[in-house]
Design an enzyme around this catalytic site. Structure first.
Site, mmCIF file in Angstrom:
data_model
loop_
_atom_site.group_PDB
_atom_site.id
_atom_site.type_symbol
_atom_site.label_atom_id
_atom_site.label_comp_id
_atom_site.label_asym_id
_atom_site.label_seq_id
_atom_site.Cartn_x
_atom_site.Cartn_y
_atom_site.Cartn_z
ATOM 1 N N GLU A 189 9.217 -3.990 10.753
ATOM 2 C CA GLU A 189 9.646 -2.698 10.199
ATOM 3 C C GLU A 189 10.126 -1.776 11.312
ATOM 4 O O GLU A 189 9.409 -1.540 12.296
ATOM 5 C CB GLU A 189 8.478 -2.037 9.427
ATOM 6 C CG GLU A 189 8.878 -0.687 8.846
ATOM 7 C CD GLU A 189 7.917 -0.148 7.795
ATOM 8 O OE1 GLU A 189 6.938 -0.834 7.460
ATOM 9 O OE2 GLU A 189 8.171 0.971 7.315
ATOM 10 N N GLU A 232 -1.499 -5.402 8.820
ATOM 11 C CA GLU A 232 -0.721 -4.831 9.920
ATOM 12 C C GLU A 232 -1.387 -5.113 11.258
ATOM 13 O O GLU A 232 -2.620 -5.068 11.356
ATOM 14 C CB GLU A 232 -0.582 -3.309 9.721
ATOM 15 C CG GLU A 232 0.143 -2.958 8.423
ATOM 16 C CD GLU A 232 0.322 -1.460 8.212
ATOM 17 O OE1 GLU A 232 -0.051 -0.658 9.103
ATOM 18 O OE2 GLU A 232 0.849 -1.091 7.150
ATOM 19 N N ASP A 248 -1.021 -6.141 -0.133
ATOM 20 C CA ASP A 248 -1.412 -5.488 1.121
ATOM 21 C C ASP A 248 -2.915 -5.275 1.193
ATOM 22 O O ASP A 248 -3.540 -4.794 0.228
ATOM 23 C CB ASP A 248 -0.757 -4.104 1.209
ATOM 24 C CG ASP A 248 0.487 -4.102 2.079
ATOM 25 O OD1 ASP A 248 0.638 -4.999 2.930
ATOM 26 O OD2 ASP A 248 1.308 -3.178 1.902
ATOM 27 N N ASP A 267 0.845 -1.199 0.000
ATOM 28 C CA ASP A 267 0.000 0.000 0.000
ATOM 29 C C ASP A 267 0.883 1.252 0.000
ATOM 30 O O ASP A 267 0.370 2.376 -0.104
ATOM 31 C CB ASP A 267 -1.005 -0.013 1.157
ATOM 32 C CG ASP A 267 -0.342 -0.076 2.514
ATOM 33 O OD1 ASP A 267 0.894 -0.247 2.583
ATOM 34 O OD2 ASP A 267 -1.071 0.046 3.528
ATOM 35 N N SER A 268 2.200 1.064 0.039
ATOM 36 C CA SER A 268 3.113 2.183 -0.202
ATOM 37 C C SER A 268 2.915 2.740 -1.608
ATOM 38 O O SER A 268 3.457 3.795 -1.938
ATOM 39 C CB SER A 268 4.575 1.748 -0.011
ATOM 40 O OG SER A 268 4.860 0.582 -0.748
ATOM 41 N N LYS A 326 -1.112 -9.340 3.039
ATOM 42 C CA LYS A 326 -0.404 -8.837 4.225
ATOM 43 C C LYS A 326 -1.302 -7.862 4.959
ATOM 44 O O LYS A 326 -2.025 -7.085 4.309
ATOM 45 C CB LYS A 326 0.904 -8.154 3.814
ATOM 46 C CG LYS A 326 1.671 -7.561 5.004
ATOM 47 C CD LYS A 326 3.105 -7.210 4.659
ATOM 48 C CE LYS A 326 3.288 -5.885 3.955
ATOM 49 N NZ LYS A 326 2.776 -4.708 4.690
HETATM 50 O O1 KIV Z 1 3.644 -1.182 1.608
HETATM 51 C C1 KIV Z 1 4.845 -1.436 1.778
HETATM 52 O O2 KIV Z 1 5.715 -1.043 0.983
HETATM 53 C C2 KIV Z 1 5.234 -2.209 2.930
HETATM 54 C C3 KIV Z 1 6.697 -2.411 3.164
HETATM 55 C C4 KIV Z 1 7.258 -1.224 3.835
HETATM 56 C C5 KIV Z 1 6.979 -3.643 3.926
HETATM 57 O O3 KIV Z 1 4.418 -2.632 3.679
#
Ligand code: KIV
Length: 296
Positions: A213, A147, A116, A77-78, A145
């Protein structure tokens, strides 16, 4: 017969021969598997084989990173910060993640694609998380993934029981940036015991791996030793089972990158140089040349 102009030529990756060749063999020293699957990750930890993960958000980049032998591609989600210019991951919508996941999955032959769950797509509870994760899996992800620690156990259990591999994410969790008071190292002092308890709990709930992280190096090493599933570090030192970076940080696409991200190239500068040369050649008439056009 005339040599086909570039636009007539078939893309090398789209040829029937390339399709028949299937996923590339694992590079030497890499985790086995063509394609890489969840059981290869656990085997890699047992064998001491380090896991390599990068983010990817589109097909053109995913094809390059996959061919380079990266084991896991994270549709992170970055994408919100990196590709769409937001200052956090919070605005990212599930629909955007679905589109990006489809693009990455279509271009990937060997790497395990992890997508994500974005902010707002799973916190309401396990059923919301399941509905969101199903969309990402249908888009081509092989795992999702999310959090959070003990508060996510019920959700991780349900997704795992539904056949959806889950990667956890502990330490600095970007979707909680406001609650955490900014981009700060997590797990210092007594908070380290809490982080370890979270890691053990989400492993027990079914997490097949987890990102750590921005946690102190000794804590990341301790968590890694305590778990049977692999840890993937980012700003967590060298004693995790693998490493992940945002690809644009790794490749030097921006002027600034975080302290924990080494720049393995300066692609931003190279792209700017190419664009300047293109502009100069269009203006001078040096481009296009005869080989770039069709006489009839
Ligand atoms: O979204 C992302 O890029 C991440 C990484 C920082 C692990 O979750």
């Amino acid at each position: 017969m005339a040599t086909p102009a570039p636009s007539d030529a078939q893309h090398p990756d789209s040829s029937p021969a390339a399709a028949a060749a299937g996923p590339a063999a694992p590079p030497s020293g890499a985790v086995g598997g063509r394609p890489v699957r969840v059981h290869h990750l656990r085997a890699a930890k047992a064998a001491g084989t380090r896991l390599v993960m990068l983010t990817a958000y589109d097909a053109v980049t995913a094809r390059i990173l996959d061919a380079a032998g990266v084991d896991m591609l994270l549709v992170g989600d970055s994408i919100g910060n990196v590709m769409h210019g937001h200052d956090s991951t919070l605005p990212v919508e599930l629909d955007e993640m679905v589109v990006a996941t489809r693009s990455v999955a279509r271009a990937t032959k060997r790497a395990l694609v992890v997508a994500d769950l974005p902010f707002g797509s799973y916190e309401a509870g396990p059923q919301q998380a399941l509905a969101s994760a199903v969309r990402l899996m249908k888009a081509g992800a092989s795992a999702v993934k999310l959090e959070g620690g003990r508060a996510r156990c019920e959700t991780i259990r349900l997704l795992s029981q539904a056949g959806i591999p889950v990667m956890g994410h502990l330490g600095f969790t970007p979707q909680s940036v406001h609650a955490l008071g900014g981009f700060r190292v997590q797990g210092r002092g007594p908070a380290g015991e809490e982080l370890l308890a979270d890691a053990l709990a989400i492993e027990e709930a079914g997490a097949m791996s987890m990102v750590l992280e921005m946690v102190p190096e000794p804590l990341a090493a301790r968590v890694t030793r305590a778990l049977g599933v692999p840890t993937i570090g980012i700003g967590a030192g060298a004693r995790t089972d693998g490493q992940v970076l945002v690809w644009t940080d790794m490749a030097g696409m921006t002027d600034w990158s975080p302290r924990f991200a080494a720049r393995f190239a300066e692609l931003g500068q190279e792209l700017g140089r190419a664009a300047s040369q293109y502009a100069a050649e269009v203006r001078s008439g040096a481009f296009p040349r005869q080989e770039h056009w069709f006489d009839s």
